[in-house]
Design a protein around this motif. Structure first.
Motif, PDB file in Angstrom:
ATOM      1  N   VAL A  68     -36.914  27.790  67.780  1.00 12.08           N
ATOM      2  CA  VAL A  68     -36.574  28.364  66.390  1.00 12.08           C
ATOM      3  C   VAL A  68     -35.928  29.585  66.408  1.00 12.08           C
ATOM      4  CG1 VAL A  68     -36.065  27.363  64.253  1.00 12.08           C
ATOM      5  CG2 VAL A  68     -37.873  26.481  65.174  1.00 12.08           C
ATOM      6  N   VAL A  69     -34.143  29.086  66.161  1.00 14.23           N
ATOM      7  CA  VAL A  69     -33.613  30.531  65.775  1.00 14.23           C
ATOM      8  C   VAL A  69     -32.942  30.452  64.240  1.00 14.23           C
ATOM      9  CG1 VAL A  69     -32.893  31.079  68.442  1.00 14.23           C
ATOM     10  CG2 VAL A  69     -31.993  29.284  66.734  1.00 14.23           C
ATOM     11  N   GLU A  70     -32.927  29.448  63.745  1.00 12.60           N
ATOM     12  CA  GLU A  70     -32.533  29.666  62.292  1.00 12.60           C
ATOM     13  C   GLU A  70     -33.034  28.078  61.356  1.00 12.60           C
ATOM     14  OE1 GLU A  70     -28.669  29.060  61.560  1.00 12.60           O
ATOM     15  OE2 GLU A  70     -28.072  27.234  63.187  1.00 12.60           O
ATOM     16  N   ASP A  71     -33.690  28.421  60.160  1.00 11.92           N
ATOM     17  CA  ASP A  71     -34.172  27.354  59.262  1.00 11.92           C
ATOM     18  C   ASP A  71     -33.187  27.125  58.009  1.00 11.92           C
ATOM     19  OD1 ASP A  71     -36.840  25.941  60.223  1.00 11.92           O
ATOM     20  OD2 ASP A  71     -37.459  27.987  59.617  1.00 11.92           O
ATOM     21  N   ASN A  72     -32.558  25.530  58.194  1.00 12.25           N
ATOM     22  CA  ASN A  72     -31.389  25.152  57.029  1.00 12.25           C
ATOM     23  C   ASN A  72     -31.928  24.364  55.988  1.00 12.25           C
ATOM     24  OD1 ASN A  72     -29.208  26.924  58.071  1.00 12.25           O
ATOM     25  ND2 ASN A  72     -29.725  25.600  59.830  1.00 12.25           N
ATOM     26  N   PHE A  73     -31.795  23.932  54.319  1.00 11.21           N
ATOM     27  CA  PHE A  73     -32.837  23.004  53.985  1.00 11.21           C
ATOM     28  C   PHE A  73     -31.822  23.026  53.017  1.00 11.21           C
ATOM     29  CE2 PHE A  73     -35.947  25.623  55.246  1.00 11.21           C
ATOM     30  CZ  PHE A  73     -37.661  24.596  54.880  1.00 11.21           C
ATOM     31  N   TYR A  74     -30.951  21.687  52.428  1.00 14.96           N
ATOM     32  CA  TYR A  74     -29.720  21.325  51.754  1.00 14.96           C
ATOM     33  C   TYR A  74     -30.292  20.149  50.981  1.00 14.96           C
ATOM     34  CZ  TYR A  74     -26.448  23.347  54.959  1.00 14.96           C
ATOM     35  OH  TYR A  74     -25.797  24.384  55.818  1.00 14.96           O
ATOM     36  N   MET A  75     -29.919  20.447  49.907  1.00  9.62           N
ATOM     37  CA  MET A  75     -29.520  19.038  48.704  1.00  9.62           C
ATOM     38  C   MET A  75     -28.589  18.154  49.487  1.00  9.62           C
ATOM     39  SD  MET A  75     -31.872  17.186  46.906  1.00  9.62           S
ATOM     40  CE  MET A  75     -32.983  18.414  45.959  1.00  9.62           C
ATOM     41  N   LEU A  76     -28.844  16.777  49.613  1.00 10.60           N
ATOM     42  CA  LEU A  76     -27.466  16.284  49.875  1.00 10.60           C
ATOM     43  C   LEU A  76     -27.088  15.396  48.374  1.00 10.60           C
ATOM     44  CD1 LEU A  76     -27.872  14.424  53.526  1.00 10.60           C
ATOM     45  CD2 LEU A  76     -27.149  17.023  52.644  1.00 10.60           C
ATOM     46  N   GLY A  77     -25.673  15.222  48.111  1.00  6.16           N
ATOM     47  CA  GLY A  77     -24.877  14.078  47.444  1.00  6.16           C
ATOM     48  C   GLY A  77     -23.937  12.848  48.512  1.00  6.16           C
ATOM     49  N   GLU A  78     -24.100  12.472  47.910  1.00  5.82           N
ATOM     50  CA  GLU A  78     -23.117  11.371  49.100  1.00  5.82           C
ATOM     51  C   GLU A  78     -21.736  12.022  49.939  1.00  5.82           C
ATOM     52  OE1 GLU A  78     -21.230   7.405  48.552  1.00  5.82           O
ATOM     53  OE2 GLU A  78     -22.318   7.799  47.144  1.00  5.82           O
ATOM     54  N   ALA A  79     -20.885  13.035  48.837  1.00  6.67           N
ATOM     55  CA  ALA A  79     -19.846  13.148  49.299  1.00  6.67           C
ATOM     56  C   ALA A  79     -19.834  14.852  49.831  1.00  6.67           C
ATOM     57  CB  ALA A  79     -18.852  13.824  48.259  1.00  6.67           C
ATOM     58  N   GLY A  80     -21.558  15.656  49.556  1.00  3.81           N
ATOM     59  CA  GLY A  80     -21.701  17.169  49.571  1.00  3.81           C
ATOM     60  C   GLY A  80     -22.792  17.476  50.066  1.00  3.81           C
ATOM     61  N   GLN A  81     -22.977  18.211  49.943  1.00  5.16           N
ATOM     62  CA  GLN A  81     -24.349  19.401  49.828  1.00  5.16           C
ATOM     63  C   GLN A  81     -24.219  20.899  49.661  1.00  5.16           C
ATOM     64  OE1 GLN A  81     -22.086  18.773  52.701  1.00  5.16           O
ATOM     65  NE2 GLN A  81     -21.742  20.844  53.469  1.00  5.16           N
ATOM     66  N   PHE A 130     -26.881   7.737  56.528  1.00  6.29           N
ATOM     67  CA  PHE A 130     -27.520   8.287  56.210  1.00  6.29           C
ATOM     68  C   PHE A 130     -26.196   9.240  57.197  1.00  6.29           C
ATOM     69  CE2 PHE A 130     -29.135  11.953  59.010  1.00  6.29           C
ATOM     70  CZ  PHE A 130     -29.432  13.577  58.114  1.00  6.29           C
ATOM     71  N   LYS A 131     -26.065   9.051  57.897  1.00  8.09           N
ATOM     72  CA  LYS A 131     -25.627   9.607  59.347  1.00  8.09           C
ATOM     73  C   LYS A 131     -23.964   8.959  59.045  1.00  8.09           C
ATOM     74  CE  LYS A 131     -26.885   6.838  62.487  1.00  8.09           C
ATOM     75  NZ  LYS A 131     -27.287   6.335  63.861  1.00  8.09           N
ATOM     76  N   HIS A 132     -23.712   8.887  57.892  1.00  7.84           N
ATOM     77  CA  HIS A 132     -22.398   9.040  57.525  1.00  7.84           C
ATOM     78  C   HIS A 132     -22.393  10.046  56.401  1.00  7.84           C
ATOM     79  CE1 HIS A 132     -20.173   4.954  59.568  1.00  7.84           C
ATOM     80  NE2 HIS A 132     -21.487   5.159  59.466  1.00  7.84           N
ATOM     81  N   HIS A 133     -23.303  10.439  55.590  1.00  4.28           N
ATOM     82  CA  HIS A 133     -22.603  12.193  54.666  1.00  4.28           C
ATOM     83  C   HIS A 133     -21.533  12.528  55.879  1.00  4.28           C
ATOM     84  CE1 HIS A 133     -23.210  15.825  53.122  1.00  4.28           C
ATOM     85  NE2 HIS A 133     -24.063  14.911  52.295  1.00  4.28           N
ATOM     86  N   PRO A 134     -20.563  13.406  55.280  1.00  7.61           N
ATOM     87  CA  PRO A 134     -19.883  14.198  55.760  1.00  7.61           C
ATOM     88  C   PRO A 134     -20.155  15.016  56.819  1.00  7.61           C
ATOM     89  CG  PRO A 134     -19.091  14.084  53.844  1.00  7.61           C
ATOM     90  CD  PRO A 134     -20.218  13.609  53.676  1.00  7.61           C
ATOM     91  N   MET A 135     -21.233  16.148  56.157  1.00  9.13           N
ATOM     92  CA  MET A 135     -21.879  16.823  57.223  1.00  9.13           C
ATOM     93  C   MET A 135     -22.591  16.778  58.828  1.00  9.13           C
ATOM     94  SD  MET A 135     -25.253  19.910  56.314  1.00  9.13           S
ATOM     95  CE  MET A 135     -26.216  18.617  56.315  1.00  9.13           C
ATOM     96  N   VAL A 136     -22.929  15.430  59.065  1.00 11.84           N
ATOM     97  CA  VAL A 136     -23.819  15.235  59.718  1.00 11.84           C
ATOM     98  C   VAL A 136     -22.881  14.893  60.742  1.00 11.84           C
ATOM     99  CG1 VAL A 136     -25.434  13.163  60.439  1.00 11.84           C
ATOM    100  CG2 VAL A 136     -26.219  13.886  58.444  1.00 11.84           C
ATOM    101  N   ALA A 137     -22.318  13.139  60.081  1.00 14.29           N
ATOM    102  CA  ALA A 137     -20.611  12.464  61.158  1.00 14.29           C
ATOM    103  C   ALA A 137     -20.160  13.472  61.525  1.00 14.29           C
ATOM    104  CB  ALA A 137     -19.731  12.014  59.737  1.00 14.29           C
ATOM    105  N   ASP A 138     -19.461  14.927  60.689  1.00 16.06           N
ATOM    106  CA  ASP A 138     -18.384  15.965  61.603  1.00 16.06           C
ATOM    107  C   ASP A 138     -19.527  16.001  62.883  1.00 16.06           C
ATOM    108  OD1 ASP A 138     -16.343  17.766  61.279  1.00 16.06           O
ATOM    109  OD2 ASP A 138     -18.620  18.985  61.340  1.00 16.06           O
ATOM    110  N   LEU A 139     -21.118  16.933  62.337  1.00 18.18           N
ATOM    111  CA  LEU A 139     -21.510  17.304  63.803  1.00 18.18           C
ATOM    112  C   LEU A 139     -21.734  16.325  65.148  1.00 18.18           C
ATOM    113  CD1 LEU A 139     -23.440  19.163  65.342  1.00 18.18           C
ATOM    114  CD2 LEU A 139     -25.764  17.164  63.809  1.00 18.18           C
ATOM    115  N   LEU A 140     -22.025  14.737  64.238  1.00 16.97           N
ATOM    116  CA  LEU A 140     -21.823  13.698  65.239  1.00 16.97           C
ATOM    117  C   LEU A 140     -21.037  12.918  66.296  1.00 16.97           C
ATOM    118  CD1 LEU A 140     -25.025  11.785  63.732  1.00 16.97           C
ATOM    119  CD2 LEU A 140     -25.078  13.421  65.807  1.00 16.97           C
ATOM    120  N   GLU A 141     -19.769  12.884  65.026  1.00 16.06           N
ATOM    121  CA  GLU A 141     -18.475  12.812  65.996  1.00 16.06           C
ATOM    122  C   GLU A 141     -18.178  12.787  67.264  1.00 16.06           C
ATOM    123  OE1 GLU A 141     -13.671  12.083  64.284  1.00 16.06           O
ATOM    124  OE2 GLU A 141     -15.113  13.801  63.690  1.00 16.06           O
TER     125      GLU A 141
END
Length: 549
Positions: free
Chosen positions: A80-93, A280-291
């Motif tokens: 592991v090289v980085e740890d990230n924690f996010y609180m998600l809202g429907e359109a952002g984080q 969950f996978k349609h959250h903008p942050m996740v969708a951008d990663l998986l697109e």
């Protein structure tokens, strides 16, 4: 005990389950006594076929068991090289900073791994030491001695007809006897459940609590891949409907583990955990990663979340419960594999000492003492209040109070003492009349998928001519009770589409069990409001065939 006559084989220690706990026990037994006769029985088609975990592995268990694991080629390749924690809202984080978090939450020194592959490697180490490992061998019954203690298991029974009678190709299996039997079946194992009930091992302890973990492996655009990156999220889409969150782990070869956990103490029977994952996978942050990427595997399993206060007594005459058969997951860290390994080591050391003294078939109390007072107990005691605080007061309050409690526990005290869990997850389910239907968007086939399509990516297979391994205590309960009162929650809480309420024109509603789809997560055995569904093991080799999970 059945009346079927079977041949018997004698061992010093019989181990059920080739997961991290069972394999650690097998290795440690042979390290301590090369002449110890050890057998490991695994229901999956191969070691690792039924192993599903996040997983970020704390190597403390492996360091203890095989200190030179790196030189021996253990598949821990991505630190592991980085740890990230996010609180998600429907359109952002919103990024949650790392600095206020207790040190135990730091993943420095841990590895992103496939626990299936780690177990495959551990099996090789065990076999080199002389351990006998038999995959494709479901253990269907316990074998008792004359005093009522456990002396073995029945394994390898095949060829029953759907009604349970013996078919033309019936094979009775064998009894495997041991001076001690270790049950390392994972969460809610069928034999472990019987042992806990028979010997009242849960008396005096809080009810076990569970989560449902669902996971997909994705191959993503190399430009978006960050090997060694670990991300956890909370909040949307669950919000106040249920506890839980997600994990996104970047491993090697441009692959990402995308996972979602829903705590099973949710109240609203209309909640659909699998569809929460897909949403969950349609959250903008996740969708951008998986697109532009593609999903290559899917699976699900229950997670024991009760922690320190929910661990039952771990020993009975002739038997010890290991790892997730007890429930050793550190919930805020989302880690239990290290404790499973340590439990296997402790059980092995207790058994070798007992056998050296000429004992057999008694209670390995030294093992339980080590678990509760040693490294495992210390790990779990520090975080024991996080889960009940979350359940009682919700996400935001639990972040503050749970974080404070973890900090004070690192100093040796707790502001809250030990908080109880109260209800079981089945009892937490409320009547449908108290809730409204949740409208879930239809899967788009690109980021989100229907259950049956995804189940195909678990490579699950069951021989259809055998008896269903999912049984009902009362066949009338689903339609006459669960459907009108709870809106038939089994049609939603199962992540594999096993259960259906079928309404045909002019006919009564039927409850259908598609056991062929089952990925052995055990959620039905846990969440059914009437506790009417019983998960038992199918014949050996059946179930999921997870690659790289």
């Amino acid at each position: 005990m059945s009346e079927t006559e079977r041949e018997a084989m004698e061992y010093d220690v019989v181990i059920v389950g080739a997961g991290p706990a069972g394999l650690s026990a097998a290795i440690r037994l042979k390290q301590l006594d090369a002449d110890c006769n050890v057998v490991v029985l695994e229901k999956g088609s191969e070691v690792g076929a039924h192993i599903l975990s996040g997983a970020v592995l704390d190597p403390v268990g492996l360091d203890t068991l095989i200190p030179d694991w790196k030189a021996k080629g253990a598949p821990l390749n991505v630190p592991v090289v980085e740890d990230n924690f996010y609180m998600l809202g429907e359109a952002g984080q919103v990024r949650i900073p790392n600095f206020p978090m207790p040190p135990l939450m730091n993943n420095h020194g841990n590895y992103i791994v496939s626990m299936g592959n780690v177990c495959r490697w551990m099996a090789e180490q065990a076999e080199e030491l002389g351990v006998e490992i038999f995959p494709g061998m479901s253990c269907s019954e316990l074998v008792f001695d004359e005093s009522g203690g456990i002396k073995g298991v029945v394994a390898g029974e095949f060829g029953k007809n759907p009604d349970g009678s013996k078919g033309d190709s019936y094979e009775p299996g064998m009894e495997l006897h041991g001076k001690y039997v270790f049950l390392s079946e994972g969460v809610r194992g069928s034999l472990s459940k019987q042992v806990i009930a028979k010997y009242n091992l849960s008396d005096g302890h809080e009810p076990q609590k569970y989560g449902l973990g669902m996971k997909e492996i994705w191959e993503i655009d190399p430009a978006k891949h960050r090997e060694g990156s670990v991300t956890h999220t909370m909040g949307w889409p669950l919000n106040a409907n249920a506890g839980g969150g997600s994990f996104i782990y970047h491993l090697e070869n441009n692959q990402v583990y995308v996972g979602f956990v829903v705590h099973l103490n949710y109240k609203n029977p209309y909640l659909f955990p699998y569809m929460e994952f897909q949403r969950f996978k349609h959250h903008p942050m996740v969708a951008d990663l998986l697109e532009g990427g593609k999903r290559v595997a899917y699976g699900a399993r229950a997670i024991s979340e009760g922690g320190y206060q929910s661990m039952p007594k771990m020993v009975a005459p002739g038997v010890a419960l290991l790892g997730c058969s007890v429930g050793m997951v550190n919930v805020p860290r989302i880690k239990g594999n290290h404790n499973a390994m340590l439990s296997g080591i402790a059980a092995a050391e207790a058994a070798i000492a007992a056998i050296a003294e000429g004992r057999s078939g008694d209670e390995l109390t030294v093992y339980e003492t080590e678990v509760r007072s040693g490294k495992i107990g210390a790990d779990l005691k520090k975080v024991r209040n996080v889960k009940p605080l979350w359940s009682k007061y919700g996400l935001t309050a639990s972040l503050v109070m749970g974080g404070l409690d973890m900090w004070t526990n690192t100093l040796g005290f707790s502001l809250f003492g030990t908080i109880g869990h109260g209800k079981s997850d089945a009892e937490a389910t409320e009547e449908a009349a108290k809730h409204t239907v949740i409208d879930y968007p239809k899967p788009d086939g690109k980021l989100s998928f229907d259950r049956l399509t995804n189940v195909a990516f678990s490579f699950t297979n069951h021989e259809e001519s055998q008896p269903a391994h999912l049984t009902l205590k009362d066949a009338d309960v689903p339609v006459k009770s669960n459907l009108p009162t709870y809106a038939g929650p089994s049609a939603r809480y199962c992540p594999a589409g096993v259960y259906e309420f079928v309404q045909e024109e002019g006919k009564d509603t039927r409850f259908v069990i598609n056991f062929q789809n089952c990925v052995h997560c055990k959620t039905c055995d846990i969440k059914d409001p009437a506790q009417n569904i019983v998960w038992t093991t199918p014949q050996g080799g059946d179930g999921p065939n997870y690659p790289n999970m």
